[in-house]
Design a protein around this motif. Structure first.
Motif, PDB file in Angstrom:
ATOM      1  N   ALA A 125       0.825  -1.211   0.000  1.00 50.08           N
ATOM      2  CA  ALA A 125       0.000   0.000   0.000  1.00 50.08           C
ATOM      3  C   ALA A 125       0.861   1.263   0.000  1.00 50.08           C
ATOM      4  CB  ALA A 125      -0.936   0.002   1.204  1.00 50.08           C
ATOM      5  N   ARG A 126       1.934   1.238   0.787  1.00 47.99           N
ATOM      6  CA  ARG A 126       2.790   2.436   0.819  1.00 47.99           C
ATOM      7  C   ARG A 126       3.419   2.682  -0.543  1.00 47.99           C
ATOM      8  NH1 ARG A 126       7.715   4.001   5.043  1.00 47.99           N
ATOM      9  NH2 ARG A 126       8.271   5.957   3.986  1.00 47.99           N
ATOM     10  N   GLU A 127       3.893   1.640  -1.174  1.00 41.92           N
ATOM     11  CA  GLU A 127       4.503   1.791  -2.506  1.00 41.92           C
ATOM     12  C   GLU A 127       3.476   2.323  -3.507  1.00 41.92           C
ATOM     13  OE1 GLU A 127       4.726  -0.823  -0.544  1.00 41.92           O
ATOM     14  OE2 GLU A 127       6.867  -0.779  -0.005  1.00 41.92           O
ATOM     15  N   ALA A 128       2.231   1.859  -3.386  1.00 40.76           N
ATOM     16  CA  ALA A 128       1.188   2.353  -4.297  1.00 40.76           C
ATOM     17  C   ALA A 128       0.923   3.833  -4.073  1.00 40.76           C
ATOM     18  CB  ALA A 128      -0.094   1.543  -4.096  1.00 40.76           C
ATOM     19  N   LEU A 129       0.963   4.277  -2.829  1.00 40.07           N
ATOM     20  CA  LEU A 129       0.771   5.701  -2.549  1.00 40.07           C
ATOM     21  C   LEU A 129       1.944   6.526  -3.074  1.00 40.07           C
ATOM     22  CD1 LEU A 129      -0.719   5.567   1.068  1.00 40.07           C
ATOM     23  CD2 LEU A 129      -1.842   6.510  -0.962  1.00 40.07           C
ATOM     24  N   GLU A 130       3.138   6.011  -2.959  1.00 41.02           N
ATOM     25  CA  GLU A 130       4.298   6.727  -3.493  1.00 41.02           C
ATOM     26  C   GLU A 130       4.219   6.844  -5.013  1.00 41.02           C
ATOM     27  OE1 GLU A 130       7.328   4.301  -1.825  1.00 41.02           O
ATOM     28  OE2 GLU A 130       7.497   5.489   0.028  1.00 41.02           O
ATOM     29  N   THR A 131       3.736   5.777  -5.664  1.00 38.13           N
ATOM     30  CA  THR A 131       3.529   5.834  -7.121  1.00 38.13           C
ATOM     31  C   THR A 131       2.467   6.870  -7.473  1.00 38.13           C
ATOM     32  OG1 THR A 131       4.162   3.506  -7.360  1.00 38.13           O
ATOM     33  CG2 THR A 131       2.872   4.499  -9.151  1.00 38.13           C
ATOM     34  N   ALA A 132       1.384   6.887  -6.702  1.00 37.18           N
ATOM     35  CA  ALA A 132       0.320   7.870  -6.943  1.00 37.18           C
ATOM     36  C   ALA A 132       0.861   9.291  -6.775  1.00 37.18           C
ATOM     37  CB  ALA A 132      -0.837   7.638  -5.991  1.00 37.18           C
ATOM     38  N   HIS A 133       1.720   9.497  -5.787  1.00 32.70           N
ATOM     39  CA  HIS A 133       2.333  10.818  -5.600  1.00 32.70           C
ATOM     40  C   HIS A 133       3.128  11.227  -6.834  1.00 32.70           C
ATOM     41  CE1 HIS A 133       4.876  14.051  -4.157  1.00 32.70           C
ATOM     42  NE2 HIS A 133       5.916  13.338  -4.500  1.00 32.70           N
ATOM     43  N   ARG A 134       3.975  10.330  -7.315  1.00 36.78           N
ATOM     44  CA  ARG A 134       4.810  10.670  -8.478  1.00 36.78           C
ATOM     45  C   ARG A 134       3.942  10.971  -9.704  1.00 36.78           C
ATOM     46  NH1 ARG A 134       7.983   6.533  -6.083  1.00 36.78           N
ATOM     47  NH2 ARG A 134       7.050   4.945  -7.421  1.00 36.78           N
ATOM     48  N   THR A 135       2.913  10.176  -9.914  1.00 31.51           N
ATOM     49  CA  THR A 135       2.030  10.403 -11.063  1.00 31.51           C
ATOM     50  C   THR A 135       1.321  11.747 -10.949  1.00 31.51           C
ATOM     51  OG1 THR A 135       1.665   8.018 -11.260  1.00 31.51           O
ATOM     52  CG2 THR A 135       0.114   9.470 -12.398  1.00 31.51           C
ATOM     53  N   ALA A 136       0.795  12.033  -9.760  1.00 28.45           N
ATOM     54  CA  ALA A 136       0.089  13.307  -9.561  1.00 28.45           C
ATOM     55  C   ALA A 136       1.029  14.487  -9.745  1.00 28.45           C
ATOM     56  CB  ALA A 136      -0.537  13.336  -8.168  1.00 28.45           C
ATOM     57  N   ALA A 137       2.224  14.385  -9.188  1.00 34.82           N
ATOM     58  CA  ALA A 137       3.189  15.483  -9.316  1.00 34.82           C
ATOM     59  C   ALA A 137       3.571  15.706 -10.775  1.00 34.82           C
ATOM     60  CB  ALA A 137       4.426  15.185  -8.474  1.00 34.82           C
ATOM     61  N   ALA A 138       3.747  14.623 -11.524  1.00 39.96           N
ATOM     62  CA  ALA A 138       4.134  14.741 -12.928  1.00 39.96           C
ATOM     63  C   ALA A 138       3.054  15.415 -13.766  1.00 39.96           C
ATOM     64  CB  ALA A 138       4.445  13.357 -13.499  1.00 39.96           C
ATOM     65  N   HIS A 139       1.806  15.303 -13.342  1.00 40.33           N
ATOM     66  CA  HIS A 139       0.694  15.892 -14.098  1.00 40.33           C
ATOM     67  C   HIS A 139       0.200  17.206 -13.472  1.00 40.33           C
ATOM     68  CE1 HIS A 139       0.593  11.809 -15.768  1.00 40.33           C
ATOM     69  NE2 HIS A 139      -0.021  12.351 -16.801  1.00 40.33           N
ATOM     70  N   GLY A 140       0.964  17.751 -12.535  1.00 34.74           N
ATOM     71  CA  GLY A 140       0.603  19.032 -11.944  1.00 34.74           C
ATOM     72  C   GLY A 140      -0.561  18.984 -10.986  1.00 34.74           C
ATOM     73  N   LEU A 141      -0.939  17.805 -10.521  1.00 34.20           N
ATOM     74  CA  LEU A 141      -2.044  17.666  -9.572  1.00 34.20           C
ATOM     75  C   LEU A 141      -1.460  17.728  -8.158  1.00 34.20           C
ATOM     76  CD1 LEU A 141      -3.941  14.800 -11.445  1.00 34.20           C
ATOM     77  CD2 LEU A 141      -4.515  17.236 -11.417  1.00 34.20           C
ATOM     78  N   THR A 142      -1.073  18.932  -7.766  1.00 31.64           N
ATOM     79  CA  THR A 142      -0.283  19.098  -6.542  1.00 31.64           C
ATOM     80  C   THR A 142      -1.043  18.693  -5.280  1.00 31.64           C
ATOM     81  OG1 THR A 142      -0.949  21.432  -6.450  1.00 31.64           O
ATOM     82  CG2 THR A 142       1.133  20.923  -7.543  1.00 31.64           C
ATOM     83  N   GLU A 143      -2.349  18.952  -5.229  1.00 34.27           N
ATOM     84  CA  GLU A 143      -3.091  18.605  -4.019  1.00 34.27           C
ATOM     85  C   GLU A 143      -3.151  17.095  -3.838  1.00 34.27           C
ATOM     86  OE1 GLU A 143      -6.058  18.084  -1.002  1.00 34.27           O
ATOM     87  OE2 GLU A 143      -6.373  17.450  -3.071  1.00 34.27           O
ATOM     88  N   HIS A 144      -3.358  16.364  -4.931  1.00 36.59           N
ATOM     89  CA  HIS A 144      -3.333  14.897  -4.857  1.00 36.59           C
ATOM     90  C   HIS A 144      -1.943  14.409  -4.453  1.00 36.59           C
ATOM     91  CE1 HIS A 144      -7.308  14.718  -6.250  1.00 36.59           C
ATOM     92  NE2 HIS A 144      -7.106  14.647  -7.554  1.00 36.59           N
ATOM     93  N   ALA A 145      -0.924  15.025  -5.031  1.00 32.58           N
ATOM     94  CA  ALA A 145       0.447  14.608  -4.720  1.00 32.58           C
ATOM     95  C   ALA A 145       0.747  14.795  -3.238  1.00 32.58           C
ATOM     96  CB  ALA A 145       1.441  15.393  -5.575  1.00 32.58           C
TER      97      ALA A 145
END
Length: 865
Positions: A514-534
């Motif tokens: 689960a932690r790794e999945a959240l870290e992946t979600a952070h990177r994806t959100a940051a790459a697409h400018g979705l800062t609040e999700h990141a």
């Protein structure tokens, strides 16, 4: 140019420029208005000659600060890629990178000196840039010089955080002091003035001394502010009117404003009222400009602002924030509405969310001029920036107003969007009932009148809300439904939000990966400018590690990561949340003074109300209770009041924990049991959380409770309840739970209990120490240490032990660096302690703190000899 008593400051700046070649340096030039900060830096720049390339920018005293104001000044000076990216409204990261490229430049170029004047007026984005530059200054061999008024920096001033983030190894502080009575007397005698009168009127302020001695009047004015007004009255009418026009323009008046009045400009300069500045003119100091502006009648001032607005509106490239400033002061609602929206959108794009919200707030006051669809859109834009800036009450009010308009327009998709945001904002303000109600309404609207996309986002909102209330299986269910629809529709935003909710719930349930999945979600959100999700992905990792899983050591790095991300992207709401998590971590890790610093900052910033206030109130209440402070019960009461507004386990549990502890130490075990049961009964209504439940079960048993306990109790708490103190202590040590380890050791044999007692004494935790001493005597231990003198718990100013130490060293006249060395602390931690001392003493400067300490006889209240 003669600068009285400033040679030492100039020598230090010159030395820093030389040393910058071995690694960049930061000079913080501070002092009250008129002490000569700009004059010193200006003279230093002149003396640099060809040795340095001076890049100069300033912050302005506008209604809402210019976004990246000083960097825009520098961009006009350098041109090139930096200016182009600023003009294009590029993202902050791109602008900062262009600035670094400008600093690096060709090798043959002179060493860069970056000057930022009046940093106390800086906007959020400028503070981000300063922190960005400060972290990299040693790589570019540059000297960064910041000037600011230290007497205007209250404990919660945003510049304090930026200065604390600068690398202490590279920072030198140059604090300017008023002129000595001897120098004032010498200059007064030369001018034929009474030295005593001159010093009494000016207090040694160089600017005021200079202005007073320049006056040719036979009589000394009653107030120094009258100096500039007397000089104004001596000007010809046209020059006087021009100077009045310039007085309503902070910092300097552009050339376009004075281009049609060359003779009055020359007369105002010759009369000592104005000075040339760039392509325009300015007063020699903001104090003098303010004196002239304040002397204007309200009608005259508004008329001058209208003239400035008319001219600047026709000048290409003018910052819209400046137009908003003049429009507001001119009372031109139409212009405020027009330029406020432009300035708000621009500030939001550049990550200055607080400034963006301020511009939108000004525009909304005149929104009645708009048609309903445009008015609703403006309110939604305002609410969005208010949310990102952590201004949740403002955002909630704006969303309610927008919802009413969308309902009148019968726009179901936008009705649903506003309901979802009302749900989110209501949660942050502590209104759980409204949050749940709005979430359910959003699903109903989407199902009855919306499409699949609206239904997916409504499901996603329920998933997020279920996470927050520990209904973890529901969170996974709603989140999976939202993600399935969003992925089919190609809606990355909603899919990521749902993923974060699902994986947060799984992490809290102990699921692998689960932690790794959240870290992946952070990177994806940051790459697409979705800062609040990141930020949410990282923040949830930190929060779950610190609370639900009690992995305190692991949570430290996670907390720092989300804190850095939130600060970089000006996500003030998340920054407050992270401070709350960090305060809890620091309590558990026995870093109590730092925990109190964090808690005090959050409580001050959120006004002690709402979701963000609960955890810091609980942390502060527990520490004050342990130290026997009289404010402990009121603090814990406030925490309970805010927790019950939400009535969710994650907020009620830490407050119930602290209150149970407090009443046990107060000699009321029955009340201590009831407080623990308050949390246990609520915990029984949600998915099992063994560490949350275990802590409350331990408190219940510790207070003598004999009733049945829940099945779901985490192992270290079960060990403590069963009396297996050694295994419990080892478990807490492996998790980084220093204070809980001490609790376990306190129940152990004599060496273990004495070790716990030493930790309690080091923390100033008088109440558990007293209880343990009494227990050791009952056991027959012959030599129970007496413990430290109780000066701190009853400290007259309510200071912690470390804060009292810091105050004592301030009284000795030590610098921050010297205090850090004496106490073996980081410079950043010393800054935090000094901020807390100033707040508790109700002052804004070190000198004032020392004066209060002498007046109240607070010296020597700490533990240092």
């Amino acid at each position: 140019m003669e600068l009285w008593e400033r040679s030492a400051a100039l020598d230090r700046l010159d030395d820093l420029l030389r040393r910058a070649g071995d690694g960049g340096r930061v000079a913080l030039v501070s002092g009250e208005a008129g002490l000569g900060k700009s004059a010193v830096v200006g003279e230093f720049a002149r003396r640099c000659g060809s040795r340095a390339r001076v890049l100069w920018g300033a912050c302005d005293r506008l209604v809402t600060p210019r976004v990246l104001g000083p960097l825009r000044d520098i961009g006009r000076q350098t041109g090139g890629a930096l200016a182009a990216r600023l003009d294009a409204g590029a993202a902050p990261g791109e602008v900062f990178a262009a600035f670094l490229d400008e600093l690096s430049g060709p090798r043959q170029r002179a060493r860069p000196v970056v000057v930022v004047e009046d940093a106390h007026w800086a906007d959020e984005a400028t503070l981000d840039w300063l922190m960005f530059l400060g972290r990299r200054v040693d790589r570019v061999a540059a000297l960064l010089v910041l000037t600011y008024r230290d007497d205007e920096l209250g404990p919660e001033h945003p510049l304090r955080g930026a200065l604390a983030a600068l690398p202490s190894r590279a920072v030198d502080r140059i604090a300017l002091a008023p002129l000595s009575p001897e120098t004032v007397a010498e200059q007064a005698r030369r001018a034929g003035r009474d030295p005593v009168v001159v010093h009494r009127l000016t207090g040694g302020n160089p600017l005021l001394v200079t202005e007073l001695l320049k006056t040719g009047a036979a009589e000394v004015p009653a107030a120094v502010q009258d100096l500039i007004l007397d000089r104004m009255r001596a000007l010809p009418a046209a020059a006087r009117e021009l100077a009045q026009l310039v007085s309503v323009v902070p910092t300097r008046a552009d050339g376009a404003l004075v281009a049609d009045a060359p003779d009055p400009v020359d007369e105002a300069i010759a009369g000592g009222v104005l000075v040339p500045s760039g392509d325009g003119v300015a007063f020699r100091h903001e104090l003098l400009r303010g004196a002239v502006e304040n002397a204007l009648s309200p009608a005259r001032r508004a008329a001058l602002h209208r003239r400035v607005l008319e001219v600047l509106a026709g000048v290409a490239g003018v910052d819209p924030g400046r137009l908003v400033h003049h429009a507001v002061n001119a009372g031109d609602g139409g212009a405020v509405l027009r330029y406020g929206r432009i300035a708000g959108a621009g500030a939001g794009r550049q990550g200055a969310h607080r400034e963006a919200a301020a511009h939108y707030r000004a525009a909304v006051e005149h929104a009645a001029r708009l048609d309903p669809p445009d008015r609703a859109a403006l309110l939604e834009e305002y609410a969005g920036q208010a949310y990102l800036a952590g201004l949740h009450d403002e955002g909630l009010r704006a969303r309610h107003a927008a919802l009413a308009l969308r309902e009148s327009l019968r726009q179901p998709d936008l009705i649903g969007e506003n309901l979802r945001w009302i749900s989110r904002l209501a949660w942050w303000t502590g209104d759980a009932q409204l949050s749940r109600q709005a979430a359910g309404q959003a699903v109903t609207v989407a199902a009855e009148r919306g499409g699949e996309q609206q239904l997916a986002t409504a499901y996603g909102n329920l998933a997020q809300l279920s996470c927050l209330t520990y209904e973890l299986d529901e969170a996974v269910g709603w989140g999976e439904r939202a993600r399935a629809v969003a992925e089919r529709l190609g809606d990355l935003d909603t899919a990521l939000s749902a993923t974060i909710s699902v994986e947060t719930a799984r992490l809290a349930l102990g699921a692998p990966g689960a932690r790794e999945a959240l870290e992946t979600a952070h990177r994806t959100a940051a790459a697409h400018g979705l800062t609040e999700h990141a930020a949410r992905a990282l923040g949830n990792i930190a929060g779950v590690l610190a609370d639900e899983l009690a992995r305190y050591s692991d949570a430290v790095a996670a907390t720092e990561a989300v804190g850095a991300y939130a600060a970089t992207h000006n996500l003030d709401g998340w920054a407050l949340y992270v401070l709350g998590v960090r305060s809890r971590l620091r309590l558990e890790r026995a870093e109590w003074d730092d925990a109190l610093t964090d808690a005090d900052e959050i409580i001050a910033r959120c006004g002690g109300a709402g979701i963000n206030a609960v955890l810091p109130l609980a942390v502060k209440g527990r520490i004050l209770a342990a130290r026997g402070h009289r404010d402990a019960p009121a603090t814990l009461d406030a925490g309970l009041r805010e927790a019950l507004r939400v009535n969710a386990v994650q907020f009620v549990a830490p407050v119930a924990d602290g209150r149970s502890e407090y009443f046990l130490w107060a000699g009321d075990p029955r009340r201590a049991q009831r407080e623990a049961l308050r949390g246990l009964e609520l915990a029984a209504t949600v998915d099992g959380q063994p560490f949350v439940t275990g802590r409350l079960a331990y408190r219940y048993r510790r207070a003598g409770g004999t009733g049945p306990l829940p099945e779901s109790i985490a192992r270290p708490y079960r060990l403590m309840i069963d009396g297996e103190w050694r295994a419990a202590a080892e478990e807490w040590a492996s998790r980084g739970g220093t204070y809980l380890r001490a609790e376990a050791l306190a129940a152990g044999d004599e060496p273990a209990a004495l070790e716990a007692l030493r930790l309690y004494d080091d923390l100033g935790a008088a109440k558990p120490a007293d209880r343990l001493r009494a227990e050791l005597r009952r056991r027959g231990v012959a030599r129970v240490p007496r413990g430290p003198r109780r000066a701190t718990a009853a400290h007259a100013a309510g200071l912690t032990p470390r804060q009292a130490d810091v105050l004592g060293l301030l009284i000795e006249g030590l610098t921050n660096a010297e205090i850090a060395a004496r106490l073996t602390l980081s410079a950043k931690t010393v800054d935090h302690h000094i901020s807390a001392v100033l707040a508790k003493l109700g002052v804004t400067s070190r000198a004032q703190a020392v004066a209060v300490a002498h007046r109240r006889n607070l010296g020597g209240a700490g533990r240092l000899p």
